[in-house]
Scaffold this motif. Structure first.
Motif, mmCIF file in Angstrom:
data_model
loop_
_atom_site.group_PDB
_atom_site.id
_atom_site.type_symbol
_atom_site.label_atom_id
_atom_site.label_comp_id
_atom_site.label_asym_id
_atom_site.label_seq_id
_atom_site.Cartn_x
_atom_site.Cartn_y
_atom_site.Cartn_z
ATOM 1 N N THR A 156 0.830 -1.208 0.000
ATOM 2 C CA THR A 156 0.000 0.000 0.000
ATOM 3 C C THR A 156 0.863 1.256 0.000
ATOM 4 O O THR A 156 0.569 2.241 -0.670
ATOM 5 C CB THR A 156 -1.050 -0.021 1.142
ATOM 6 O OG1 THR A 156 -1.887 1.116 1.012
ATOM 7 C CG2 THR A 156 -0.427 -0.050 2.504
ATOM 8 N N ALA A 157 1.992 1.224 0.725
ATOM 9 C CA ALA A 157 2.902 2.378 0.719
ATOM 10 C C ALA A 157 3.459 2.601 -0.684
ATOM 11 O O ALA A 157 3.521 3.739 -1.170
ATOM 12 C CB ALA A 157 4.032 2.160 1.720
ATOM 13 N N GLY C 10 -7.596 5.140 -3.781
ATOM 14 C CA GLY C 10 -6.901 4.301 -2.809
ATOM 15 C C GLY C 10 -6.599 2.938 -3.382
ATOM 16 O O GLY C 10 -7.367 2.396 -4.166
ATOM 17 N N ASP C 11 -5.467 2.335 -3.000
ATOM 18 C CA ASP C 11 -5.138 1.049 -3.606
ATOM 19 C C ASP C 11 -5.995 -0.062 -3.022
ATOM 20 O O ASP C 11 -6.645 0.106 -1.991
ATOM 21 C CB ASP C 11 -3.649 0.733 -3.487
ATOM 22 C CG ASP C 11 -3.282 0.339 -2.092
ATOM 23 O OD1 ASP C 11 -3.860 0.897 -1.154
ATOM 24 O OD2 ASP C 11 -2.412 -0.520 -1.928
ATOM 25 N N CYS C 12 -6.002 -1.184 -3.648
ATOM 26 C CA CYS C 12 -7.003 -2.207 -3.409
ATOM 27 C C CYS C 12 -6.434 -3.540 -3.898
ATOM 28 O O CYS C 12 -6.060 -3.647 -5.068
ATOM 29 C CB CYS C 12 -8.229 -1.818 -4.258
ATOM 30 S SG CYS C 12 -9.757 -2.497 -3.678
ATOM 31 N N GLN C 61 -0.619 -10.915 -11.108
ATOM 32 C CA GLN C 61 -1.972 -11.218 -10.634
ATOM 33 C C GLN C 61 -1.974 -11.783 -9.217
ATOM 34 O O GLN C 61 -3.005 -11.808 -8.550
ATOM 35 C CB GLN C 61 -2.681 -12.168 -11.621
ATOM 36 C CG GLN C 61 -2.261 -13.631 -11.565
ATOM 37 C CD GLN C 61 -1.094 -13.942 -12.479
ATOM 38 O OE1 GLN C 61 -0.142 -13.180 -12.606
ATOM 39 N NE2 GLN C 61 -1.139 -15.104 -13.098
ATOM 40 N N LEU C 62 -0.826 -12.232 -8.752
ATOM 41 C CA LEU C 62 -0.717 -12.815 -7.410
ATOM 42 C C LEU C 62 -0.395 -11.756 -6.360
ATOM 43 O O LEU C 62 -0.351 -12.054 -5.168
ATOM 44 C CB LEU C 62 0.376 -13.882 -7.382
ATOM 45 C CG LEU C 62 0.379 -14.911 -8.514
ATOM 46 C CD1 LEU C 62 1.469 -15.933 -8.289
ATOM 47 C CD2 LEU C 62 -0.969 -15.605 -8.634
ATOM 48 N N LYS C 63 -0.178 -10.528 -6.780
ATOM 49 C CA LYS C 63 0.375 -9.531 -5.855
ATOM 50 C C LYS C 63 -0.584 -8.399 -5.526
ATOM 51 O O LYS C 63 -1.432 -8.037 -6.327
ATOM 52 C CB LYS C 63 1.656 -8.967 -6.462
ATOM 53 C CG LYS C 63 2.759 -10.026 -6.451
ATOM 54 C CD LYS C 63 4.023 -9.546 -7.057
ATOM 55 C CE LYS C 63 5.029 -10.709 -7.096
ATOM 56 N NZ LYS C 63 5.977 -10.575 -8.188
ATOM 57 N N GLY C 64 -0.412 -7.830 -4.346
ATOM 58 C CA GLY C 64 -1.220 -6.695 -3.932
ATOM 59 C C GLY C 64 -0.740 -5.410 -4.593
ATOM 60 O O GLY C 64 0.187 -5.417 -5.403
ATOM 61 N N GLY C 65 -1.373 -4.307 -4.226
ATOM 62 C CA GLY C 65 -0.983 -3.007 -4.761
ATOM 63 C C GLY C 65 -1.290 -2.865 -6.231
ATOM 64 O O GLY C 65 -2.101 -3.626 -6.795
ATOM 65 N N GLY C 277 -1.039 -5.818 0.780
ATOM 66 C CA GLY C 277 -0.633 -7.209 0.773
ATOM 67 C C GLY C 277 -1.312 -8.090 -0.239
ATOM 68 O O GLY C 277 -2.107 -7.652 -1.061
ATOM 69 N N VAL C 278 -0.952 -9.354 -0.153
ATOM 70 C CA VAL C 278 -1.406 -10.376 -1.087
ATOM 71 C C VAL C 278 -2.930 -10.490 -1.054
ATOM 72 O O VAL C 278 -3.517 -10.646 0.008
ATOM 73 C CB VAL C 278 -0.762 -11.729 -0.693
ATOM 74 C CG1 VAL C 278 -1.273 -12.841 -1.582
ATOM 75 C CG2 VAL C 278 0.756 -11.624 -0.772
#
Lengths: 344, 344, 344, 344
Positions: A156-157, C10-12, C61-65, C277-278
């Protein structure tokens, strides 16, 4: 033997594992009988306890918290407290007492042992700062939870090109911050053993921005403080409800960083989530090993002593040694923090 | 200095953490230059490598696997292998080599060190059975994964009133089985260090059924064997594709238990899931500490030595000592398994 | 076609899954070419973008942000902003734009579509409150993280006989609070759609204490407010750095509960950990399904429309409909909260 | 009303959530009284049950498994079974029965409802293949566990340059394989709805090796089969102990891939770990929503009907419709699998 257990102070994942193993081996191998006083020393003062049978402990080694509940009642601060404890133990025909707790709890255990009560201790601190032991149960769980949060904060950062300050537990010692900061790949890791050098913090964060990574993650222990202003954390303050405020430094530091660097900065305080829930496998094994050793100590009449981990061994030292001082981070760990950070 | 790294043998969560820390400190504090040979010793033989820069290692300490890939190539079994390794290292002007690996890898490292190559080792085994060190990285992650599986198996076994046998890694030493069995509250935990006593296993399971719990969980290491029939596990067999079968004892044991007790019994083999994925915080910290010490060892010219954990210290011993024997479970841990099980 | 993507707001968790699937199918099945503007609309204004190739999206596709980063830049509030956006798209020969974002982002997408730009939307809100879709990606991950925290809080609250208030995200809609409260077994779940009834909250907590359970867990959405005092949460305040404070109601509510009931009460604010995160498997699948549908929409020239989930189908509606109103909890979900709580 | 519950068939995370919510609302809002038959229909035949009180259900919504245990006893295959069930229900003065189970269980529920018993159903299948409902509880948990395993397999496969085949549950329908394969970024995802095209599988894997990624992850449902050889999986075989073998296709496929491509290939079968343990937040919420609706159905006398999820609504359909056919993957989901894979 008729043996009593109690758990004092803040709760800690692994307490139930200790209780499980001590009672299991005590009943199965020594033919002991167990009771558990409720709510730490308060339960002794109030003569409040439950029987600890094989049925009662079944499966608890897998669970967080403590089935005996806890309190911060300090017997030594209560007039006539020690006498009352001695009386209740006698009245319940307790042959030996196993006290699970931190410095406060163990100073009472020590006093009792010095005054004729058959008492031993098992160290408990989520902060990992009890003297004389390589590791205490609960610490690994706290580090795991804090590290998972740091992992999440990275994305997120990064997505928002922000600095995020993550405040973790650790009032006097920075074990959790050091471990979660290094394991979590924080760009800055701050521990109570060293005053915060704000210029250095900002330089480390600027390094990122100068090298194509427009975000930063800072891990700070709740007990950290700034050199000039002394203790910034609110832990010194006692709020309107009579309990110390837990938070403070994370939010304060975020504001200082934003002011000084111009980077958008946020903070998050992990708080109580760090000490709850299912213990890690490491803590469940360690807790059970402590419990097994504790019941052996009882049958070897090692009164006034406390179980400790040394390398791969569970052994014991005097409670006196354990409570003599706090175990804080030393140069070896400052070097670890330093070694994995950027060079600025 | 110009330093080479390589990772040999089965992969292990934490390898990237070692690489990260060694390179980070090497570049930042010592001004070193790094390359990484690919696929273990095979990459040396093939002169296949990548430069390891600060950019390349960024963030890898949080990840499983090894960015250098691995192989089981054994240099000593290849005619002219050692000479070729010496030649490639010379040709690439390598001042020092850091080899991450288990017994096979380290026996080559030792040989090289004895023949004038500046080489040191970092121990790697998910089985935790390298001699002379309290713990190896990757082990904690494997135990965590195995314990989570055991946790899950409890509920499904209980719902169906079944026995479930969980086969975990551990060919020669039962560290993973012991830790996951005790941490996961298995009713029976079986390790390769002791032949399986089927009567005792069934008695432990019957104890459950006789005490109101109509299910059982058994944790068995892949290397376990029955006394009469010798090695039951398929690990002795080599299949049509030339590699040893990984599974065997779990399924075989389930059939024997069902036959002997009449309890419906199933088995599950956790297999490769135990060595993959994101390392635990514990392993990421431990791996980085190993890496930091390794680069210090290089600059102290500690050739032929290997980094080890002793208590809370990272120090080093000779590779000779490390590969002399396997570290297997001893009486202390048999007592742990015994202490937390039922008494039958 | 030459297609641009951007991620705004905001990220998701799941944004990268959308990008992955749209680009993968676009290149493989339609022969498209992709670029990604960086930092949401700001990247368009600044003409800052990266090419999105199969190599670039591999594994994201496996990652957050979001690999495209994000910002809250609102084009419509910038004089000449829309014109600049139109110009940059034209200049880069963009045939179609896929905008991933919430209400703010989509109101710009809509405006562009109405002014001749080939643009479609993919809904993004961690709060799950976009109109016309059954679920948005990221929400499930946030609920999972919040529920794990609530799980952990149970044991520590129980051990200490405390009430703990857990503040979760949700400014206008209580989806996260409802889901995490019900899934986490909170004793009280509070959502912004209904003013807090403090008497009822305290009665629910007293019920526990009267029935042998001396602790309580309260889940409260950040947007909750008290009836008399209006909005208690600090979200209305803008702090010294020009951004709204995220926290407030949790801490305030804890103090009110402690005052009114006498139960020791603490609070914790999960903050940014909820969106990092994931992603969960659910969100990774959902995100990829949105991405696949988005690229189909482009090739069907469905300008001004937005992908939505209806039952098990991904389909689309007009952006106008999606941004017309917020989707808030209705009576069905108030009944869920009510149905699983104590009756007082 | 006096209401009985039972859980039949394979266990499924979320069963306890259903029981919790139905009983909680039934007692609190309708003044009902509950018993739970043990071990599915077998408990009815044996007249074995426990009272379900608020104390008994406290906290169970957070836990996996079923406190009522389960069995695969099929009443219709037992001579006089249905009569016995009717008799036991009458004898215990049961006003209504809520049966949680899959096709087998519900065909009995339907029969009972058609023969004058007040009975309704709640669908249960970890495979997500019951007709007429968008999702069943337990499925999300299974997908989460399978996806975490696939995540872990990526790193170990990559480190060793191997192909790894992960076998997941799904005898007739590929929901788990599709979801875990797509969410986990598998390079190949195989479902029972389509025969395995081995050439295509190998081509997809070769694509990786030709594009710089020397490993592959294949997800295969246990019910998958090869076109020529018919059903390869052992699920058709009944072993010596009278139960169907669970494994087969994963290992068989790994051998075929290795033979055909020459890539070193391994397999792992996730087995029972997929259905045990703590349910995801999604499943805990969904389960509780099913339970709340079930108790409403009872009080609306909706006999012979079963609760289903449609979009964001819990509603109900006839059991007849639910058991008429299996819900299998359709073209929409084949397109998802296809859309995120490589193009070969």
């Amino acid at each position: 033997m008729r043996i009593a257990l109690l758990t004092g102070g803040g709760d800690c994942p692994g307490l139930n594992a200790v209780i499980y193993a001590a009672v299991k081996k005590g009943i199965n191998h020594y033919g002991d009988e167990f009771i558990g006083f409720l709510n730490g020393w308060r339960g002794v003062l109030d003569n409040q306890f439950i029987p600890l049978t094989l049925e009662k402990i079944d499966g608890i080694q897998l669970k967080g918290g403590t089935i005996l509940h806890s309190s911060r009642t300090n017997v030594k601060k209560i007039p006539g407290g020690i006498e009352k404890v001695q009386e209740v133990l006698k009245q319940n025909k307790i042959d030996a007492l196993i006290a699970l707790g931190g410095d406060d709890t163990q100073s009472v255990t020590l006093f009792l042992a010095e005054h004729g009560i058959n008492a031993i201790g098992v160290p408990k601190t989520i902060d990992n700062d009890i003297n004389g032991t390589d590791a205490t149960f609960g610490f690994d769980t706290a580090v795991m939870i804090a590290t998972e949060a740091v992992d999440r904060i990275h994305t997120t950062a990064d997505s928002h090109n922000r600095v995020v300050v993550v405040e973790v537990m650790g009032r006097d010692a920075g074990w959790i911050a050091m471990a979660a900061g290094v394991a979590g790949g924080a760009h800055v890791t701050l521990v109570p053993e060293k005053p915060i050098d704000l210029d250095h913090v900002c330089a480390l964060l600027k390094y990122n921005y100068d090298h194509g990574k427009h975000y930063g993650v800072v891990v700070v222990a709740e007990g950290c403080h700034l050199p000039e202003g002394g203790q910034v954390t609110g832990s010194a303050e006692v709020d309107a409800f009579g309990h110390a405020r837990l938070s403070g430094i994370g939010e304060a530091l975020a504001e200082l960083i934003e002011k000084k660097t111009g980077f958008e900065t946020r903070s998050v305080n992990l708080g109580h989530t760090q000490r709850g829930g299912v213990p890690t496998a490491y803590d469940r094994l360690l807790g059970q090993r402590y419990g097994l050793h504790a019941i052996d100590m009882v049958h070897e009449a090692k009164w006034g002593r406390i179980a400790v981990l040394k390398g791969t061994d569970i052994t014991d030292i005097t409670i006196k040694e354990a409570v003599a001082t706090n175990r804080r981070l030393d140069q070896r760990f400052f070097d670890v923090i330093d070694g994995v950070q950027a060079k600025v």
